[in-house]
Design an enzyme around this catalytic site. Structure first.
Site, PDB file in Angstrom:
ATOM      1  N   HIS A   1      41.797  34.460  74.056  1.00 59.67           N
ATOM      2  CA  HIS A   1      43.045  34.775  74.746  1.00 59.67           C
ATOM      3  C   HIS A   1      43.363  36.246  74.511  1.00 59.67           C
ATOM      4  CE1 HIS A   1      47.499  35.162  74.837  1.00 59.67           C
ATOM      5  NE2 HIS A   1      47.355  34.431  75.921  1.00 59.67           N
TER       6      HIS A   1
ATOM      7  N   GLU B   1      45.192  25.453  80.930  1.00 54.19           N
ATOM      8  CA  GLU B   1      45.452  26.092  79.640  1.00 54.19           C
ATOM      9  C   GLU B   1      46.805  25.648  79.069  1.00 54.19           C
ATOM     10  OE1 GLU B   1      45.938  30.698  78.138  1.00 54.19           O
ATOM     11  OE2 GLU B   1      44.298  30.173  79.499  1.00 54.19           O
TER      12      GLU B   1
END
Length: 378
Positions: free
Chosen positions: A297, A221
């Site tokens: 997220h 990420e």
């Protein structure tokens, strides 16, 4: 036609001892900020949304745009937002204006759904699922000697989460050591994600991905800063591990560049920072049109987590199959954050490694007013 009778902003902050600071590759902290927007309609219905970031900054943006929403129909968000964007285009989108609009958008969806007696997901796409496999967002860099990587990994391993995400990004040797420890703690069958928080250049990110590949990493990420789109595209072509990003990108325009450029494999809109549920749904549509995975997220407070649940519930299976090769997961923050764990009368339920969609209308949650006042700073 129901109208906005009152719109208000509440700035929140949870702080703890500096010696217990935690964070990521770029640094740590001992404060968790956030904000809420509440909207009351002339029909007596109240909705709430969450804004990401410094509440004192968000408050100033709120004061600037609040008059444009007051008295408008609760269905007029897109029109007012367009007016705000068109009039204030000099300000860009990667700022607290977008976070403020996100909170207003979610608050309106909450109020609209409550007015109809349905869930938010029913209005933004329908309810495809009511249980979401969660992955533990953990493994932070920590100053607290009683809460180091091994402590956090043991906590995550003790629950039946789909997997865990840990922080790396302070040098490849350290990355390898942390990943090795995480895989040993989680075992071979759980998913393991890593988060660099944009601390590397493309060459270092590629070297990192190659070094940690043996430990079966589900995604890397934010390996690069958000503006390095060419670096993302080049890295994605060469990385042996899928690339995820999106928490530092704002609005569908930013995500269009990320998606059309084939910069990532997993698209990660953050609802309280990317413009709200309406914008997150637009981003998901773009991602699905390009056959990319979506994994929102989630880093903030309880209202943002509830909004993410409604968002995930609304997403159709794409590409459709009775046996999805990769789960659509919810990020579950395991850090010390009372704005996530202490703001609701009834916390979101976690059962067998899954977060359950609340049963009630709107977002399905109710604020604990005493807790809100306890953490209120503006």
């Amino acid at each position: 036609m129901p109208k906005i009778e009152k719109i208000s902003f509440i700035g929140l902050e949870y702080s703890f001892a500096p010696e217990k600071a935690y964070g990521m590759s770029r640094g740590g902290g001992f404060r968790r900020p956030g904000g809420l927007v509440e909207i009351e309609t002339d029909a007596g219905v109240t909705g709430v949304g969450e804004a990401f970031g410094n509440p004192r900054v968000t408050l100033e943006y709120f004061r600037m745009i609040e008059p444009l929403f007051a008295g408008r129909s609760i269905f007029d968000f897109d029109h007012v937002e367009a007016r705000v964007r068109n009039a204030m285009y000099h300000l860009g989108v990667g700022n607290q204006l977008t976070a403020c609009l996100a909170a207003i958008n979610v608050a309106l969806w909450d109020a609209i759904a409550r007015g109809f007696g349905v869930r938010v997901c029913d209005l933004i796409g329908g309810c495809g699922r009511t249980r979401f496999p969660a992955y533990a967002s953990t493994g932070f860099f920590s100053d607290d000697p009683d809460r180091q990587l091994d402590h956090m990994l043991a906590e995550a391993a003790a629950h039946p989460y789909a997997g865990a995400k840990i922080k790396i990004g302070r040098g490849i040797r350290d990355d390898v050591a942390r990943v090795r420890r995480a895989r040993e703690a989680l075992g071979p069958d759980r998913l393991l994600m890593v988060d660099i928080n944009g601390a590397y250049t493309a060459d270092l990110a590629l070297a990192c991905a190659r070094a940690i590949e043996p430990w079966d990493i589900h995604w890397v990420e934010e390996p690069l800063p958000p503006g390095d789109l060419r670096g993302y595209a080049e890295l994605r072509l060469r990385s042996p591990i899928p690339i995820a990003a999106g928490e530092a990108h704002h609005t569908v325009r930013d995500f269009r560049a990320l998606i059309d450029g084939r910069c990532v494999d997993i698209v990660q809109p953050s609802i309280p920072g990317t413009g709200g549920l309406t914008e997150a749904r637009r981003i998901a549509t773009l991602a699905q049109a390009q056959n990319l995975r979506v994994a929102p997220h989630v880093w903030g407070g309880a209202i943002g987590l509830a909004a993410a649940c409604q968002f995930i519930a609304s997403l159709p299976d794409t590409p459709h199959t009775d046996h999805p090769p990769a789960p659509l997961m919810l990020e579950y923050d395991m850090s010390d954050n009372a704005l996530r764990t202490g703001l609701l009368k009834t916390p979101l339920r976690l059962e067998a490694g899954h977060v359950l969609l609340p049963d009630g209308p709107g977002l399905g949650v109710e604020l604990d007013r005493d807790a809100v006042e306890r953490y209120r700073v503006c």
